[in-house]
Enzyme design. Structure first.
Site, PDB file in Angstrom:
ATOM      1  CD  GLN A 294      33.661  46.976  32.867  1.00 35.89           C
ATOM      2  OE1 GLN A 294      33.815  46.327  31.831  1.00 35.89           O
ATOM      3  NE2 GLN A 294      33.420  46.412  34.043  1.00 35.89           N
ATOM      4  CB  CYS A 300      32.052  43.303  31.350  1.00 36.49           C
ATOM      5  SG  CYS A 300      31.432  41.950  32.386  1.00 36.49           S
ATOM      6  CG  HIS A 436      35.681  40.527  32.032  1.00 32.63           C
ATOM      7  ND1 HIS A 436      34.922  41.636  32.337  1.00 32.63           N
ATOM      8  CD2 HIS A 436      36.654  40.983  31.174  1.00 32.63           C
ATOM      9  CE1 HIS A 436      35.402  42.705  31.722  1.00 32.63           C
ATOM     10  NE2 HIS A 436      36.445  42.326  31.008  1.00 32.63           N
TER      11      HIS A 436
END
Length: 489
Positions: A294, A300, A436
């Site tokens: 990324q 993410c 995340h």
């Protein structure tokens, strides 16, 4: 066993004691005023924590309060804002100059779970007036988008027969407050040099290089402490993120929106009804594309969703295609590109746009651009999306039958993760603080330790060739709190 681990063990604070809570639902802030009955206990606790260690006569006094509560399962998360009055400092042995009393505006996050209070955040700064919301000094008072994990669980409390809180020092202070040994920077110099060479680091000046060395040294000490507190087999140490401060890492690579916004409501998936096989790995069955990167972008969420859709398309259409995350960054207007997003929103965007292009046709740039989606180039579509069970046995059964799963986790310790099965102490890796998004691609056991195999999006030069292994069955780091999948018919 490390003394701080023994302390947590004696206090009954090891992970697994409490089931991971459901994703909390937000409530609106109550009006400013004295704390309501609902907010009274967490507000008093937060004030006690603020005044901890202060002598009588120097402790702050509570002013006005407003707050909200989010509930899930047996837990409640209180988000509080309060004004505090600090008394004047006139003692020449303590303060150099006499000072008038000071008004502070503080933001607190207090978790109440099974009768224990945990202070997740404390952020205070001076204000120019006693009226909340008025002007205040730069950088003060406003809640930060990313918590400083090292200052999270500053203390814990338990009910007492006389209604007072018994408070205990938390292990987390050890992660930040221990002084560095004087000879440690010298020993670290050669390790830092190897880090610079390995990851091709360049710095603009000698001053910046010295600063990054100091950050690196502190990070290595921190990694050692995280290592000592881990109950799995994970090894922590030098990674490509070792010259970043914790705040830099969180701001650049993580996604605070996962815990702050509810996103689109999805219907509950039907149970597959089968028992989970002992182990499963979609990588060996052709359903998982290569590990992607990324870059310096909090995207993410897009990688987690495209990974899930890639697997769903493979299982239902027989072809594995690498799909475009950049399309989501550019064209998903419900999410915030590199500033974060939610899988539930991304599924809706894919459905509304009319599908996803491939990586080859719409390549990744790592920053938001004008939307360049072409329906004619879309190679993949989805029909719907579903929310999955929070029961990890049911998640495993669903994964084995239906494919890789988009999940969100608390990324505590991942900045320094190298390999092995991670199992942080629950207070360090609270499921209430997920930040995340990743992809479950399989599960199994290593030396009788159950794990989830997780595809990350930080490149193959992180973790185990880009993969993260997290303890399975204990709700570790909230892995089971936001599981979802696209539906491809």
């Amino acid at each position: 066993m490390a003394p701080w681990l023994q302390l947590l063990s004696l206090l009954g604070l090891l992970p697994g004691a409490v089931a991971a809570p459901a994703q909390p639902q937000a409530a609106s802030f109550q009006a400013w005023g004295p704390p309501s009955p609902e907010l009274l206990a967490p507000t008093r606790f937060a004030l006690d924590m603020f005044n901890r260690g202060r002598a009588a006569g120097t402790r702050a006094v509570l002013g006005l309060v407003r707050g909200r509560v989010r509930r899930a399962g047996q837990g409640s998360l209180f988000s509080l804002e309060a004004t505090l009055e600090e008394p004047p400092c006139n003692d020449p042995t303590v303060c150099r100059l006499p000072a008038s009393k000071k008004t502070l505006l503080c933001s607190f996050e207090v978790l109440d779970e099974l009768g224990k209070h945990v202070l997740l955040r404390k952020d205070c700064g001076p204000v120019d007036t006693k009226v909340p919301g008025a002007g205040r000094a730069q950088g003060a008072g406003e809640p930060k988008s990313a918590f400083t994990q090292g200052s999270m669980i500053s203390s814990l409390s338990q009910p007492h027969p006389d209604s007072r809180n018994e408070t205990f020092s938390s292990v987390l202070s050890l992660l930040n407050e221990d002084p560095l040994p004087q000879d440690l920077p010298v020993k670290m110099a050669s390790i830092f040099k190897n880090f610079v060479i390995t990851y091709n680091r360049t710095y603009e000046s000698k001053e910046e290089a010295r600063w990054r060395l100091s950050v690196f040294v502190n990070n290595m000490v921190r990694a050692q402490k995280i290592q000592a507190l881990d109950r799995g087999t994970a090894q922590y140490g030098v990674t490509k993120f070792s010259d970043l401060t914790e705040e830099e890492f969180r701001t650049i690579y993580l996604n605070p929106l996962l815990r702050e916004e509810p996103g689109n409501k999805m219907k509950q998936a039907k149970s597959v009804g089968d028992l989970a096989p002992p182990e499963w790995d979609w990588r060996s069955k052709g359903a998982v594309t290569k590990v992607k990167d990324q870059g310096m972008c909090g995207s993410c969420w897009a990688f987690s969703v495209t990974g899930n859709v890639e697997g769903q398309w493979f299982l239902n259409q027989g072809t594995l295609l690498s799909l475009s995350e950049q399309e989501l960054l550019d064209c998903d207007k419900m999410d915030k590109a590199c500033m974060g997003g939610l899988p539930s929103n991304a599924y809706s965007a894919i459905k509304n746009l009319g599908g996803l292009e491939t990586e080859d046709d719409y390549s990744y740039r790592g920053h938001m651009q004008a939307c360049n989606f072409s329906a004619e180039k879309a190679k993949v579509y989805i029909n719907d999306s579903v929310e999955l069970s929070q029961n990890e046995q049911k998640l495993a059964a669903w994964l084995a039958k239906r494919g890789p799963i988009s999940v969100a986790i608390n990324a505590f310790g991942m900045q320094f993760y190298r390999h092995g099965i991670s199992r942080p102490l629950r207070p360090l890796c609270s499921p209430w603080l997920i930040d995340h998004a990743v992809l479950l691609v399989g599960y199994g056991n290593r030396s009788d330790i159950p794990f989830w195999a997780i595809k990350n999006s930080w490149g193959t030069d992180w973790g185990e060739k880009g993969y993260y292994y997290l303890h399975r069955g204990s709700g570790a780091c909230g892995v089971n709190t936001m599981a979802s999948s696209a539906v491809v018919d």
